[in-house]
Structures are given as structure tokens and as C-alpha cells.
Design an enzyme around this catalytic site. Structure first.
Site, PDB file in Angstrom:
ATOM      1  CG  LEU A 145      21.805  77.934  25.715  1.00 20.76           C
ATOM      2  CD1 LEU A 145      20.626  78.877  25.949  1.00 20.76           C
ATOM      3  CD2 LEU A 145      21.464  76.534  26.203  1.00 20.76           C
ATOM      4  CG  ASP A 146      22.627  73.522  19.863  1.00 24.28           C
ATOM      5  OD1 ASP A 146      23.860  73.614  20.019  1.00 24.28           O
ATOM      6  OD2 ASP A 146      22.007  72.440  19.836  1.00 24.28           O
ATOM      7  NE  ARG A 147      21.585  81.817  13.923  1.00 30.94           N
ATOM      8  CZ  ARG A 147      21.955  82.218  12.710  1.00 30.94           C
ATOM      9  NH1 ARG A 147      22.789  81.472  12.003  1.00 30.94           N
ATOM     10  NH2 ARG A 147      21.516  83.351  12.209  1.00 30.94           N
TER      11      ARG A 147
END
Length: 302
Positions: free
Chosen positions: A115-117
Site C-alpha cells: 500500500l502507498d505510504r
């Protein structure tokens, strides 16, 4: 990795990708198996000497443990908080995988997907080789259901629609990853469905038909309704107005993931975080400012 102790994995994969590691004079891939008598060439790799990297704080380790929403012998799932990277690197010392390994030093834990940060929500790890390869294969063949909640700026014409637009990934000079719609890209499909209406925006459920980098964000921007708070693909003026109302992050949350493996059904869900719920409450009351900005922009285009 045995010969280059202390060298980051990312650097080792980079020298492999660029053909600097050779076996019997030929380029080696990460899955190349060595046999007795093979001639292995590894380029000189200099790593600056530095003090032992400090481990994550007890508070960070405790927080990641508290975020676990499911665990069995094959998998461990967490409700990842925004601001936590999936893994370390690119200026991040400790991502979710490093924090879990610090919390469980005697267990084998692998990251299955990312998942993106800035994206919160369901993130799944494998505790066994069978779990890792089985789920990764299911992701590749498209049999995993992944759903997100996101706030689209503006009002799409339909309550239910799909975006089918190929995506091409590129890396800018500074190392920043960017994705754009391009005929030369990989096939990419996202299904959107309206959940709630707000002044200046729509809360949508996005279901992935494919799993490309930044897919939901780029598809939303492509149809003229970028995600609220998106610093890469969003509208700067709208983002600023949203921030003034209390949105301090990308409005994207991985709410659900389900799949079947070896006859067993898995289903993980993570409720919308309080910061996003609180923002929607504010938007419902004060969102007319966003609506006026959108009307002004539309009039300018016409």
C-alpha cells in the site's frame, strides 16, 4: 546476499537488474540458481560505514502489534495507519514489515502486496512459503477482491462506472515514481461506485480489476475527478481548500480484501479511520466552499 552482508536488498536487486552480476559470463536474474563450479562475478560495492541502525521505537512496535486484525498459521493482516510505509527504503527506516519483524523476531514474515505510504487500511503478510506463493498467484490471476474507499473531487456523471485506461509507470530524475495513462501502458481497470454525496465531492468505493501502481489515483484524475488530498495527481487549489477544512492526507483507504486459498475463504476489512470520518462530517457542513471553487474552475474552462 551472503557475500554482500550489510548491503541493502534494494541495492543488490538494482545491480542484478542492470546486469552487473554475472554467472559464467551471462547476466544473472534474482532467481538464478548456482551450481557447483559456476563462476560468479559480483561488482565492487562500496557501502559507507555507519553506526548500527537504530531499531524502531517500542511505541512503533507496539502500535503495529495493536493494528493486527487477523492471524492464522499462513497469514497476518493489519489495519495500516497512514504515514507508515509498507517497507523501509527511500528515506524510510522502518516500514510495516520491519516493524512486524521487530515485534516477532523469531517468526518468518513476508510482505505479500503493498500500500502507498499515505494509504491506510488492509495490508496482508505471509507467515509461510505456501501462503506467500499462493496469495501472490491469486493476485496475479485476478481472483483477489480488493476494495478501497476514496473521496473524488467533484461529481461524476454516473453513480456507478468503470475506468479502463492503460497505465505506464516512469521514474523521475529524483527517483519519484509517477504513473500516467498511455497507449503503451499495461491494461488497467477500476470499478467505481458512489457511496455518499458531499458538497464538492463524492465518497466512492473503488474495486480493482487490475492492481497497478497508483491505479485508483491516476484513473480518478484521468476522468477529471482526482482524489482529495492527492499531492501527485490532485488539484493543488482544491487540496489546499480541503486541508483548510481538516484533510491532512490522501483520502484513500483499503477497506476490504478477500480471496480463497486451498479451499478456505479469507476476508479482511478495516473501518474508515476517524480522521477521514471527521473530515467528512466537516465537509458535509462546510463543503460549499469546495463546490464554489469547482464551479469557478468549470466556468473558466468553458
Amino acid at each position: 546476499m551472503t557475500l554482500l552482508k550489510g548491503v541493502p536488498k534494494s541495492m543488490i536487486y538494482r545491480i542484478l537488474r542492470t546486469g552487473q552480476v554475472r554467472v559464467n559470463g551471462k547476466r544473472a536474474k534474482p532467481d538464478t540458481r548456482l551450481a557447483a563450479g559456476d563462476m560468479l562475478r559480483i561488482p565492487p560495492v562500496r557501502v559507507a560505514e555507519k553506526a548500527e541502525t537504530k531499531g524502531p521505537s517500542a511505541g512503533m512496535v507496539s502500535a503495529i502489534t495493536d493494528s493486527i486484525i487477523f492471524e492464522d498459521k499462513h497469514f497476518l493482516a493489519i489495519d495500516k495507519a497512514t504515514g507508515i510505509a509498507s517497507h523501509g527504503g527511500s528515506g524510510v527506516s522502518h516500514g510495516a514489515i520491519e516493524l512486524l519483524r521487530a515485534a516477532r523476531p523469531n517468526e518468518h514474515i513476508e510482505l505479500v502486496h503493498r500500500l502507498d505510504r499515505d494509504t491506510s487500511g488492509v495490508l496482508v503478510f505471509a507467515k509461510t512459503r505456501a501462503g506467500l506463493t499462493g496469495l501472490q498467484a491469486a493476485i496475479r490471476d485476478g481472483s483477489v477482491v480488493k476494495q478501497y474507499l476514496c473521496l473524488m473531487v467533484g461529481h461524476p456523471n454516473k453513480a456507478k462506472f468503470s475506468v479502463n485506461a492503460p497505465l505506464l509507470k516512469s521514474v523521475l530524475q529524483g527517483g519519484e515514481r509517477m504513473v500516467r495513462v498511455s497507449d503503451n501502458g499495461k491494461p488497467s481497470l477500476t470499478f467505481f461506485q458512489e457511496m455518499e454525496q458531499y458538497p464538492g465531492g463524492r465518497l466512492m468505493q473503488a474495486t480493482l480489476g487490475t492492481g497497478r501502481t497508483h491505479q485508483i489515483r491516476v484513473h480518478a484524475a484521468h476522468i477529471g475527478h482526482p482524489l482529495a488530498g492527492d499531492p501527485k495527481y490532485g488539484d493543488k487549489e482544491i487540496n489546499k481548500a480541503m486541508k483548510d477544512l481538516g484533510l491532512n492526507r490522501l483520502f484513500l483507504h483499503a477497506s476490504h480484501m478477500s480471496f480463497e486459498l486451498d479451499g478456505r475463504s479469507y476476508s479482511f476489512s478495516a473501518p474508515m479511520p476517524d480522521d477521514l470520518k471527521d473530515f467528512l462530517d466537516v465537509l458535509a457542513v462546510k463543503g460549499n466552499r469546495i463546490r464554489r471553487l469547482l464551479e469557478k474552475a468549470r466556468a473558466h474552462l468553458e
